[in-house]
Design a protein around this motif. Structure first.
Motif, PDB file in Angstrom:
ATOM      1  N   GLY A 304       0.795  -1.067  -0.008  1.00 20.49           N
ATOM      2  CA  GLY A 304       0.014   0.053   0.125  1.00 20.49           C
ATOM      3  C   GLY A 304       0.864   1.229   0.054  1.00 20.49           C
ATOM      4  N   ALA A 305       2.106   1.044   0.183  1.00 17.28           N
ATOM      5  CA  ALA A 305       2.951   2.261   0.347  1.00 17.28           C
ATOM      6  C   ALA A 305       3.187   3.024  -1.282  1.00 17.28           C
ATOM      7  CB  ALA A 305       4.231   2.041   0.966  1.00 17.28           C
ATOM      8  N   GLU A 306       3.521   4.320  -1.328  1.00 14.47           N
ATOM      9  CA  GLU A 306       3.671   4.786  -2.716  1.00 14.47           C
ATOM     10  C   GLU A 306       5.118   4.479  -2.983  1.00 14.47           C
ATOM     11  OE1 GLU A 306       2.374   8.682  -2.907  1.00 14.47           O
ATOM     12  OE2 GLU A 306       0.173   8.385  -2.562  1.00 14.47           O
ATOM     13  N   LYS A 307       6.189   4.648  -2.061  1.00 11.30           N
ATOM     14  CA  LYS A 307       7.555   4.617  -2.302  1.00 11.30           C
ATOM     15  C   LYS A 307       8.147   3.372  -1.811  1.00 11.30           C
ATOM     16  CE  LYS A 307       7.812   9.779  -2.242  1.00 11.30           C
ATOM     17  NZ  LYS A 307       8.726  10.827  -1.782  1.00 11.30           N
ATOM     18  N   GLU A 308       9.273   3.040  -2.310  1.00 14.42           N
ATOM     19  CA  GLU A 308      10.046   2.048  -1.784  1.00 14.42           C
ATOM     20  C   GLU A 308      10.721   2.338  -0.342  1.00 14.42           C
ATOM     21  OE1 GLU A 308      11.577  -0.854  -5.340  1.00 14.42           O
ATOM     22  OE2 GLU A 308      12.919   0.571  -4.669  1.00 14.42           O
ATOM     23  N   THR A 309      10.692   1.390   0.684  1.00 22.54           N
ATOM     24  CA  THR A 309      11.533   1.575   1.761  1.00 22.54           C
ATOM     25  C   THR A 309      13.015   1.462   1.585  1.00 22.54           C
ATOM     26  OG1 THR A 309       9.559   1.086   3.149  1.00 22.54           O
ATOM     27  CG2 THR A 309      11.797   1.066   4.220  1.00 22.54           C
ATOM     28  N   LEU A 310      13.552   0.434   0.988  1.00 20.01           N
ATOM     29  CA  LEU A 310      14.765   0.024   0.612  1.00 20.01           C
ATOM     30  C   LEU A 310      14.886   0.135  -1.095  1.00 20.01           C
ATOM     31  CD1 LEU A 310      15.638  -2.897   2.826  1.00 20.01           C
ATOM     32  CD2 LEU A 310      15.993  -0.572   3.268  1.00 20.01           C
ATOM     33  N   HIS A 311      16.117   0.754  -1.420  1.00 19.17           N
ATOM     34  CA  HIS A 311      16.454   1.071  -2.897  1.00 19.17           C
ATOM     35  C   HIS A 311      17.773   0.244  -3.320  1.00 19.17           C
ATOM     36  CE1 HIS A 311      13.319   4.323  -2.527  1.00 19.17           C
ATOM     37  NE2 HIS A 311      13.892   4.439  -1.307  1.00 19.17           N
ATOM     38  N   GLY A 312      17.527  -0.884  -3.634  1.00 16.31           N
ATOM     39  CA  GLY A 312      18.822  -1.393  -4.394  1.00 16.31           C
ATOM     40  C   GLY A 312      20.281  -1.600  -3.466  1.00 16.31           C
ATOM     41  N   LEU A 313      19.846  -2.351  -2.527  1.00 21.04           N
ATOM     42  CA  LEU A 313      21.013  -2.547  -1.471  1.00 21.04           C
ATOM     43  C   LEU A 313      21.962  -3.642  -1.947  1.00 21.04           C
ATOM     44  CD1 LEU A 313      19.243  -1.684   2.140  1.00 21.04           C
ATOM     45  CD2 LEU A 313      20.549  -0.332   0.487  1.00 21.04           C
ATOM     46  N   SER A 314      23.038  -3.436  -1.848  1.00 19.86           N
ATOM     47  CA  SER A 314      24.036  -4.647  -2.068  1.00 19.86           C
ATOM     48  C   SER A 314      25.310  -4.445  -1.044  1.00 19.86           C
ATOM     49  CB  SER A 314      24.487  -4.413  -3.603  1.00 19.86           C
ATOM     50  OG  SER A 314      23.582  -4.570  -4.705  1.00 19.86           O
ATOM     51  N   PHE A 315      25.419  -5.540  -0.707  1.00 20.22           N
ATOM     52  CA  PHE A 315      26.738  -5.751   0.402  1.00 20.22           C
ATOM     53  C   PHE A 315      26.999  -6.960   0.603  1.00 20.22           C
ATOM     54  CE2 PHE A 315      22.448  -6.228   2.391  1.00 20.22           C
ATOM     55  CZ  PHE A 315      22.659  -7.151   3.173  1.00 20.22           C
ATOM     56  N   ALA A 316      28.212  -7.253   1.299  1.00 13.36           N
ATOM     57  CA  ALA A 316      28.804  -8.666   1.452  1.00 13.36           C
ATOM     58  C   ALA A 316      29.238  -8.371   2.899  1.00 13.36           C
ATOM     59  CB  ALA A 316      29.796  -8.939   0.620  1.00 13.36           C
ATOM     60  N   ILE A 317      29.157  -9.513   3.728  1.00 13.17           N
ATOM     61  CA  ILE A 317      29.613  -9.497   5.102  1.00 13.17           C
ATOM     62  C   ILE A 317      30.305 -11.048   5.338  1.00 13.17           C
ATOM     63  CG2 ILE A 317      28.861  -9.933   7.661  1.00 13.17           C
ATOM     64  CD1 ILE A 317      26.700  -7.844   6.869  1.00 13.17           C
ATOM     65  N   ARG A 318      31.701 -10.728   5.901  1.00 15.96           N
ATOM     66  CA  ARG A 318      32.381 -12.022   6.079  1.00 15.96           C
ATOM     67  C   ARG A 318      32.377 -12.723   7.321  1.00 15.96           C
ATOM     68  NH1 ARG A 318      35.854 -12.365   1.886  1.00 15.96           N
ATOM     69  NH2 ARG A 318      35.878 -10.532   0.441  1.00 15.96           N
ATOM     70  N   LYS A 319      32.774 -13.977   7.364  1.00 16.22           N
ATOM     71  CA  LYS A 319      32.534 -15.078   8.517  1.00 16.22           C
ATOM     72  C   LYS A 319      33.665 -14.242   9.707  1.00 16.22           C
ATOM     73  CE  LYS A 319      33.646 -19.546   9.848  1.00 16.22           C
ATOM     74  NZ  LYS A 319      32.214 -20.048  10.806  1.00 16.22           N
ATOM     75  N   GLY A 320      32.922 -14.298  11.045  1.00 15.94           N
ATOM     76  CA  GLY A 320      33.591 -13.730  12.103  1.00 15.94           C
ATOM     77  C   GLY A 320      33.900 -12.499  12.336  1.00 15.94           C
ATOM     78  N   THR A 321      33.013 -11.668  11.607  1.00 15.77           N
ATOM     79  CA  THR A 321      33.180 -10.332  11.505  1.00 15.77           C
ATOM     80  C   THR A 321      32.165  -9.587  12.347  1.00 15.77           C
ATOM     81  OG1 THR A 321      32.185  -9.999   9.572  1.00 15.77           O
ATOM     82  CG2 THR A 321      34.620  -9.926   9.632  1.00 15.77           C
TER      83      THR A 321
END
Length: 544
Positions: A304-321
């Motif tokens: 029902g929202a007119e706009k997106e809350t998140l826009h194209g997020l890309s990321f990488a997170i490594r083990k043990g961090t």
């Protein structure tokens, strides 16, 4: 005196000891006073006693409490509320209307005020609290910080003489904290409102409050000038106080005068003749561990929202961090956490966990919501830690109970524990599951005193040392600076930047754009003529 408490003691009928013991407190009209102390020391009971919210038969009170010269025992809760407006620690406990305007206007409607008067008072209250333009918005669409401001607005429309706030900034980002505290200062100066705040985050609030009262085991052990508390109290961590970084640095440098203000601390350092190396070689920490969590072009729009809350997020997170997600209230942090945990599904994009689509790997994720108490479902601490977990051994359980500092409460009802203990139990349940390779934590330190905060930091470091990967939302710059390997800064559903805490927190332009307050040590390092530092440790590394 707007508030006068004399020889107040309070004992709950279910307990053998007094929660409050012979408390004296006086507030003159127009004062701003900060009350701090460890969780469970009696602060919330004191507020309930003042506001008349202790249930009949719940506790035995002795002593006197006067509000504006009137004995509160002879006043109704409504009469007390008109004199002393209260904003509680969890705003959802006092919000019930459907829209922002309805919530703020309710008290005036209840009094039978003219609709035109109500509209004008609502407009003023929303303008003061930074919620203008949100009149028609559902309260459920607001962030935690916005709901806290809404709770304040709903009190301001009644123009109370005394404003009592219980941990009002616990859910706000640093920029929001600054704005909120400046709002309180303006209410104090312009509207001559007396303000009493209960808060753990003394490090952020101290400079706004001339007077500090420290409570310990049901009584005030300090009541005086805020700047005098650091020397008078000595070991403030024992009393649950979180000191300003300038005070922590002053202790480590053995300065004769301790101040929470950066400028005064820099002057004391110069007087003491302490020398610093302008530049040092910093150790660069780079992880080459495998990627545990990856987001690819994530988009999300609420139904029902007119706009997106998140826009194209890309990321990488490594083990043990350990990774911190930061930014303005309403930036999309909790939304992202809900997507990663599987509570919601991205509108588009892909989440990979251990190299595979996340929906097939959910058993590797442990998620602690911001409202951690909602995750306590059983009748004992042991049941919480072993629920649906057949792999943990008795020896492992005993070690975990000790690490959580709840071994003596292992058979207690979890919701009867202190806030810090409850949080550790929820986190412990995540640690107890050996297949939880990724831990998602939404504001894990909200409302914690200094001792609880230290315990949680130790648990996070322990989890990372075991090879667990941690991604946590926080507004706490000091915490992120001490723990995080990487910081992700989110604004309006997009990443402004990601990098080491030093890289992010030393960029003044980026910090302002991302709604974060500058670390005090950044300003101090500039005054000392050394390279930018974001923490007390970094400043100490420059000492010759």
């Amino acid at each position: 005196m707007i508030l006068e408490i004399r020889d107040l003691s309070c004992r709950y009928v279910s307990r053998r000891k007094d929660t409050l013991s012979h408390v004296d407190l006086s507030l003159a009209e127009g004062e701003m006073v900060l009350i701090a102390g460890r969780s469970g020391c009696g602060k919330s009971t004191l507020i309930k006693s003042i506001t008349g919210l202790l249930e009949p038969g719940e506790a035995r009170l002795t002593g006197t409490i006067s509000l504006d010269g009137r004995d509160v025992t002879e006043m109704s809760a409504e009469d007390i509320g008109l004199l002393a407006g209260t904003v509680y620690q969890t705003p959802d406990d006092q919000l019930f209307a459907m829209t922002v305007a309805d919530e703020v206007g309710f008290a005036l409607e209840n009094r039978g005020e003219d609709p035109s008067v109500i509209r004008e008072e609502v407009r003023r209250a929303l303008e003061k609290t930074g919620l203008s333009g949100m009149e028609a918005r559902s309260i459920h669409a607001l962030s935690g910080g916005q709901r806290q401001r809404l709770a304040l607005a709903s009190i301001l429309v009644t123009h109370p003489k005394l404003l009592i706030l219980d941990e009002p900034v616990s859910q706000m980002n640093p920029k929001g904290v600054k704005d909120f505290l400046e709002l309180l200062v303006s209410l104090n100066r312009e509207d001559h409102m007396t303000i009493l705040v209960v808060e753990h985050r003394v490090n952020e609030l101290a400079r706004y409050f001339p007077r500090l009262c420290c409570m310990y085991e049901g009584r005030f052990i300090y009541d005086g000038a805020t700047e005098g508390a650091w020397t008078a109290l000595g070991d403030t961590e024992a009393y649950g106080l979180r000191e300003p970084q300038a005070v922590k640095l002053g202790r480590l440098l053995h300065l004769p005068y301790l101040s929470g203000h950066v400028k005064e601390t820099a002057e004391e350092i110069r007087k003491s003749g302490i020398s610093f190396a302008p530049h040092i070689l910093r150790e660069k920490k780079e992880s080459h561990a495998p990627v545990v969590l990856e987001g690819r072009d994530l988009h999300y729009r609420y139904q029902g929202a007119e706009k997106e809350t998140l826009h194209g997020l890309s990321f990488a997170i490594r083990k043990g961090t350990i990774n911190a997600l930061m930014g303005f209230n309403g930036a999309g942090k909790s939304t992202l956490m809900n997507l990663l945990s599987g509570l919601d599904t991205p509108t588009s994009g892909e989440i990979l966990l251990l190299g595979k689509p996340a929906e097939k790997q959910r058993h590797h994720i442990g998620y602690m919501r911001q409202e951690a108490d909602l995750m306590l479902l059983t009748d004992s601490v042991i049941d919480e830690l072993t629920w649906n977990n057949k792999t943990i051994t008795e020896e492992e359980l005993d070690r975990l109970l000790r690490r959580l500092h709840v071994r003596h409460y292992c058979h207690d009802f979890p919701l009867a524990l202190s806030k810090g203990q409850r949080l550790r139990v929820v986190f412990g349940a995540l640690l107890a599951r050996k297949d939880n390779d990724l831990l998602l934590l939404d504001e894990p330190t909200t409302g914690q005193d200094q001792k609880s905060l230290s315990d949680i930091k130790a648990l996070l470091l322990y989890a990372a040392s075991e090879g667990r990967t941690i991604f946590f939302c926080t507004h706490d710059i000091e915490l992120a600076g001490e723990l995080a390997d990487q910081v992700f800064l989110l604004k309006e559903g997009r990443f402004l930047a990601s990098g080491t805490p030093h890289t992010i927190f030393s960029d003044t332009k980026l910090m302002e754009e991302g709604g974060l307050a500058l670390p005090p040590m950044l300003t101090l390092s500039e005054m000392l003529g050394i390279e930018p530092c974001i923490s007390v440790k970094e400043v100490m590394d420059h000492v010759l």
